[in-house]
Design a protein around this motif. Structure first.
Motif, short mmCIF file in Angstrom:
data_model
loop_
_atom_site.label_atom_id
_atom_site.label_comp_id
_atom_site.label_asym_id
_atom_site.label_seq_id
_atom_site.Cartn_x
_atom_site.Cartn_y
_atom_site.Cartn_z
N ARG A 66 0.82 -1.23 0.00
CA ARG A 66 0.00 0.00 0.00
C ARG A 66 0.85 1.27 0.00
O ARG A 66 0.33 2.36 -0.20
CB ARG A 66 -0.92 0.02 1.22
N ASP A 67 2.14 1.14 0.23
CA ASP A 67 3.03 2.30 0.35
C ASP A 67 3.57 2.67 -1.03
O ASP A 67 4.21 1.85 -1.70
CB ASP A 67 4.18 1.95 1.30
N ALA A 68 3.33 3.90 -1.46
CA ALA A 68 3.77 4.35 -2.79
C ALA A 68 5.27 4.23 -2.99
O ALA A 68 5.73 4.07 -4.13
CB ALA A 68 3.33 5.80 -3.01
N ALA A 69 6.05 4.27 -1.92
CA ALA A 69 7.51 4.16 -2.04
C ALA A 69 7.95 2.81 -2.61
O ALA A 69 9.04 2.69 -3.15
CB ALA A 69 8.17 4.39 -0.69
N PHE A 70 7.06 1.82 -2.51
CA PHE A 70 7.42 0.47 -2.95
C PHE A 70 6.59 0.01 -4.15
O PHE A 70 6.55 -1.18 -4.47
CB PHE A 70 7.27 -0.51 -1.78
N ALA A 71 5.97 0.97 -4.84
CA ALA A 71 5.07 0.64 -5.95
C ALA A 71 5.76 -0.09 -7.10
O ALA A 71 5.13 -0.87 -7.80
CB ALA A 71 4.40 1.92 -6.46
N ASP A 72 7.04 0.14 -7.29
CA ASP A 72 7.76 -0.49 -8.40
C ASP A 72 8.33 -1.86 -8.07
O ASP A 72 8.99 -2.48 -8.90
CB ASP A 72 8.90 0.41 -8.87
N ALA A 73 8.08 -2.34 -6.87
CA ALA A 73 8.65 -3.62 -6.44
C ALA A 73 7.58 -4.71 -6.40
O ALA A 73 6.41 -4.43 -6.18
CB ALA A 73 9.28 -3.48 -5.06
N ARG A 74 8.02 -5.92 -6.59
CA ARG A 74 7.17 -7.08 -6.32
C ARG A 74 7.41 -7.45 -4.87
O ARG A 74 8.56 -7.54 -4.43
CB ARG A 74 7.53 -8.25 -7.23
N ILE A 75 6.35 -7.65 -4.12
CA ILE A 75 6.45 -7.92 -2.68
C ILE A 75 5.81 -9.26 -2.40
O ILE A 75 4.64 -9.48 -2.75
CB ILE A 75 5.76 -6.80 -1.88
N VAL A 76 6.56 -10.16 -1.79
CA VAL A 76 6.04 -11.50 -1.49
C VAL A 76 6.36 -11.86 -0.04
O VAL A 76 7.35 -11.41 0.52
CB VAL A 76 6.62 -12.58 -2.44
N GLY A 77 5.50 -12.67 0.53
CA GLY A 77 5.71 -13.17 1.88
C GLY A 77 6.15 -14.62 1.84
O GLY A 77 5.80 -15.36 0.91
N ALA A 78 6.91 -15.01 2.84
CA ALA A 78 7.40 -16.38 2.90
C ALA A 78 7.63 -16.77 4.36
O ALA A 78 7.69 -15.91 5.26
CB ALA A 78 8.70 -16.52 2.11
N ARG A 79 7.78 -18.07 4.59
CA ARG A 79 8.04 -18.60 5.92
C ARG A 79 9.13 -19.65 5.83
O ARG A 79 9.10 -20.54 4.98
CB ARG A 79 6.78 -19.25 6.47
N PHE A 80 10.11 -19.54 6.72
CA PHE A 80 11.22 -20.49 6.79
C PHE A 80 10.93 -21.51 7.87
O PHE A 80 10.62 -21.15 9.01
CB PHE A 80 12.53 -19.75 7.10
N ASP A 81 11.04 -22.77 7.52
CA ASP A 81 10.84 -23.86 8.46
C ASP A 81 12.20 -24.24 9.05
O ASP A 81 13.08 -24.72 8.33
CB ASP A 81 10.20 -25.05 7.75
N LEU A 82 12.37 -24.03 10.33
CA LEU A 82 13.64 -24.31 10.99
C LEU A 82 13.99 -25.79 10.96
O LEU A 82 15.17 -26.15 10.93
CB LEU A 82 13.60 -23.83 12.44
#
Length: 145
Positions: free
Chosen positions: A119-135
């Motif tokens: 939602r932040d205009a400063a990051f509009a040109d980036a692809r943003i993804v979430g991830a989880r690391f399994d220890l």
């Protein structure tokens, strides 16, 4: 990459990269503040990064601290209060879900941080993804877009 300070989750090892191959900003529980946001924006504008990965991990102590605060209502001392405040919405949102509360909080927090960045205009040109690391397995699972 925005990741946790947990020493069990070094970004270069998690993603099988060498030193200098990734730009990482680490804060407990991926807590966002102006310094983290400014660092990510710097990576985008000055270093031409186009992918932001928000990486949570199994058995996160920051998520557990937020849960303890939500569960008991006890105040948090010192600067840790800021971290707990950042993660508390995810802990509250997952309080009554089935399964492990810490795990649910980690996933919800990654999604929350990802949405906030999107939602932040400063990051509009980036692809943003979430991830989880399994220890336990050493595997990274990316959240659905």
């Amino acid at each position: 990459m925005i990741g946790c300070i947990d020493s069990r989750v070094p970004p270069e090892l998690v993603f099988d990269q060498g030193l200098g191959d990734l730009i990482g900003v680490r804060s407990a529980g991926q807590a966002l503040d102006e310094a983290v946001l400014g660092s990510v924006q710097f990576a985008l504008e000055e270093l031409h990064v186009r992918l932001i990965v928000v990486l949570g991990h199994e058995r996160c102590g920051a998520a557990a601290a937020a849960i303890e605060h939500v569960r008991t209502g006890h105040p948090v001392e010192g600067h840790i209060e800021r971290v707990v405040e950042e993660l508390a919405p995810a802990a509250r949102a997952t309080r009554h879900l089935p399964g492990d509360w810490v795990e649910n909080t980690v996933r919800a927090n990654v999604d929350r941080v990802t949405r906030r960045l999107a939602r932040d205009a400063a990051f509009a040109d980036a692809r943003i993804v979430g991830a989880r690391f399994d220890l336990d397995t050493g595997m990274v699972a990316f959240h659905p877009a």
